[in-house]
Design a protein around this motif. Sequence first.
Motif, PDB file in Angstrom:
ATOM      1  N   UNK A 120     -22.367  -5.806  -6.325  1.00 42.17           N
ATOM      2  CA  UNK A 120     -21.647  -5.357  -7.519  1.00 42.17           C
ATOM      3  C   UNK A 120     -22.230  -4.075  -8.074  1.00 42.17           C
ATOM      4  N   UNK A 121     -23.497  -3.804  -7.813  1.00 41.16           N
ATOM      5  CA  UNK A 121     -24.096  -2.564  -8.301  1.00 41.16           C
ATOM      6  C   UNK A 121     -23.794  -1.381  -7.395  1.00 41.16           C
ATOM      7  N   UNK A 122     -23.322  -1.669  -6.165  1.00 40.56           N
ATOM      8  CA  UNK A 122     -23.020  -0.588  -5.219  1.00 40.56           C
ATOM      9  C   UNK A 122     -21.536  -0.256  -5.152  1.00 40.56           C
ATOM     10  N   UNK A 123     -20.676  -1.095  -5.653  1.00 41.82           N
ATOM     11  CA  UNK A 123     -19.240  -0.840  -5.555  1.00 41.82           C
ATOM     12  C   UNK A 123     -18.514  -1.515  -6.713  1.00 41.82           C
ATOM     13  N   UNK A 124     -17.311  -1.010  -6.963  1.00 38.72           N
ATOM     14  CA  UNK A 124     -16.411  -1.619  -7.936  1.00 38.72           C
ATOM     15  C   UNK A 124     -15.069  -1.811  -7.246  1.00 38.72           C
ATOM     16  N   UNK A 125     -14.359  -2.853  -7.622  1.00 43.29           N
ATOM     17  CA  UNK A 125     -13.090  -3.117  -6.984  1.00 43.29           C
ATOM     18  C   UNK A 125     -12.082  -3.614  -8.013  1.00 43.29           C
ATOM     19  N   UNK A 126     -10.815  -3.491  -7.643  1.00 42.70           N
ATOM     20  CA  UNK A 126      -9.729  -3.961  -8.489  1.00 42.70           C
ATOM     21  C   UNK A 126      -8.523  -4.267  -7.621  1.00 42.70           C
ATOM     22  N   UNK A 127      -7.742  -5.239  -8.056  1.00 39.85           N
ATOM     23  CA  UNK A 127      -6.477  -5.531  -7.384  1.00 39.85           C
ATOM     24  C   UNK A 127      -5.292  -4.998  -8.177  1.00 39.85           C
ATOM     25  N   UNK A 128      -5.589  -4.285  -9.263  1.00 40.33           N
ATOM     26  CA  UNK A 128      -4.537  -3.649 -10.056  1.00 40.33           C
ATOM     27  C   UNK A 128      -4.314  -2.244  -9.498  1.00 40.33           C
ATOM     28  N   UNK A 129      -3.780  -2.179  -8.299  1.00 38.32           N
ATOM     29  CA  UNK A 129      -3.585  -0.904  -7.608  1.00 38.32           C
ATOM     30  C   UNK A 129      -2.275  -0.960  -6.838  1.00 38.32           C
ATOM     31  N   UNK A 130      -1.648   0.209  -6.703  1.00 41.90           N
ATOM     32  CA  UNK A 130      -0.331   0.269  -6.080  1.00 41.90           C
ATOM     33  C   UNK A 130      -0.197   1.571  -5.302  1.00 41.90           C
ATOM     34  N   UNK A 131       0.644   1.529  -4.280  1.00 39.09           N
ATOM     35  CA  UNK A 131       0.964   2.720  -3.501  1.00 39.09           C
ATOM     36  C   UNK A 131       1.906   3.593  -4.312  1.00 39.09           C
ATOM     37  N   UNK A 132       1.644   4.895  -4.324  1.00 38.56           N
ATOM     38  CA  UNK A 132       2.467   5.841  -5.069  1.00 38.56           C
ATOM     39  C   UNK A 132       2.944   6.962  -4.147  1.00 38.56           C
ATOM     40  N   UNK A 133       4.093   7.532  -4.485  1.00 44.47           N
ATOM     41  CA  UNK A 133       4.643   8.673  -3.756  1.00 44.47           C
ATOM     42  C   UNK A 133       5.507   9.479  -4.718  1.00 44.47           C
ATOM     43  N   UNK A 134       5.714  10.736  -4.379  1.00 43.27           N
ATOM     44  CA  UNK A 134       6.557  11.591  -5.229  1.00 43.27           C
ATOM     45  C   UNK A 134       7.992  11.099  -5.188  1.00 43.27           C
ATOM     46  N   UNK A 135       8.610  11.050  -6.350  1.00 44.82           N
ATOM     47  CA  UNK A 135      10.028  10.683  -6.464  1.00 44.82           C
ATOM     48  C   UNK A 135      10.806  11.877  -6.999  1.00 44.82           C
ATOM     49  N   UNK A 136      11.844  12.239  -6.290  1.00 46.38           N
ATOM     50  CA  UNK A 136      12.690  13.371  -6.669  1.00 46.38           C
ATOM     51  C   UNK A 136      14.068  12.846  -7.028  1.00 46.38           C
ATOM     52  N   UNK A 137      14.497  13.128  -8.240  1.00 45.69           N
ATOM     53  CA  UNK A 137      15.850  12.747  -8.654  1.00 45.69           C
ATOM     54  C   UNK A 137      16.805  13.885  -8.296  1.00 45.69           C
ATOM     55  N   UNK A 138      17.586  13.692  -7.267  1.00 44.37           N
ATOM     56  CA  UNK A 138      18.492  14.729  -6.790  1.00 44.37           C
ATOM     57  C   UNK A 138      19.655  14.863  -7.760  1.00 44.37           C
ATOM     58  N   UNK A 139      19.839  16.059  -8.274  1.00 47.06           N
ATOM     59  CA  UNK A 139      20.942  16.339  -9.209  1.00 47.06           C
ATOM     60  C   UNK A 139      21.631  17.617  -8.785  1.00 47.06           C
TER      61      UNK A 139
END
Length: 362
Positions: free
Chosen positions: A44-63
């Motif tokens: 625990x002193x060498x690393x931190x972790x979380x499961x509150x994570x998600x994959x992200x990508x750019x979203x373009x709203x085509x207009x």
Amino acid sequence: MTTELKPAARLNEAKAAVRRVPRWLWIAGPLLVIALFAWEFVVSSRSVETDNAYVKADRVMISTQVSGRVSQVLVGQNEAVHLGQLLYRIDPAPLKIALAEAEARLAKVADDAGASRAGVRESDASVRSSEETLAWAKQELSRQQQLLARHLVAQKAVDDARHAMSEAQASRDSAVAARDKARLTLGGKPGSTLEQLPDYREALALRDRARLDLEHVDVYAPVDGIIGNHDLQPGEYLTVGQVAMPLVATHPVWIEANFKETDLARMRVGQKAEIRIDSYPGVRWHAQVASISPASGSEFSVLPAQNATGNWVKVVQRIPVKLSLVDVAQNAPVLRAGMSADVTVDIADDADAPAPARTAAR
């Protein structure tokens, strides 16, 4: 017939069972527990972790940049597209008419400018003629006045000469006004070129806008990606800026992990991380900390919490951390925006952290 053991016999039997347990087990058991707690503390002193994570990508709203009726839709839902691929088309007929009208107006302005230059030349000639007539009328009045002084002409001749001079002066003033008006149609500068005239520049801008609108009837993909859910159909009318369909870019893809504020004491940009995606058990991705948000997620909400009012309850806040993937294999599984992930960041290597960061960590 059941024989029940007396309490004393039971106690003696329990003591005998205890004596049968090896002594090394009594020593190894506590040591194992201590080792487990020590290992947990070191990890625990060498690393931190979380499961509150998600994959992200750019979203373009085509207009669309022009208003019009949709004539063609060339892509469907969840379809992969490439940069520059045609997505849909607006009916170009009204815009072609608008372009023709703008070009006709531009030509008319050019013709009007030529007519204005001819009018300026004509008014200049009129001014010169009226000035010549006025000069002659003044001389004639002076001559008649001299003859009247010598009693060689009647008073009527002097009055007629004065009247002719007044008419010549009025004609000169009218010619000057007409010349000034003709010059104003050329921007007050008769010698200016056609491109310098305000009316011509306005008509030219309208022509260029109509031509640009016509070029925007075809809507292309700005990046490589996948089309999201949409129900665009031929015949629908779109206005300027109206979203027609979403496009999720396939590159770049990153991970957004929301760490507790208490986990950020030794975290810094550049540290290594390991990513595990719920959709692909057993597969690991390597990443590194790309950036740390300057504020918690609640600060960017539409209605941020006002901790200075009402009954306040302290809640550990979460800070978004962006992690960029590194050394991704060509045959790696496809990551889609919104997938859940588990993130572990190695914070042991903080020797290169700035002095203030090390001081804060201590």
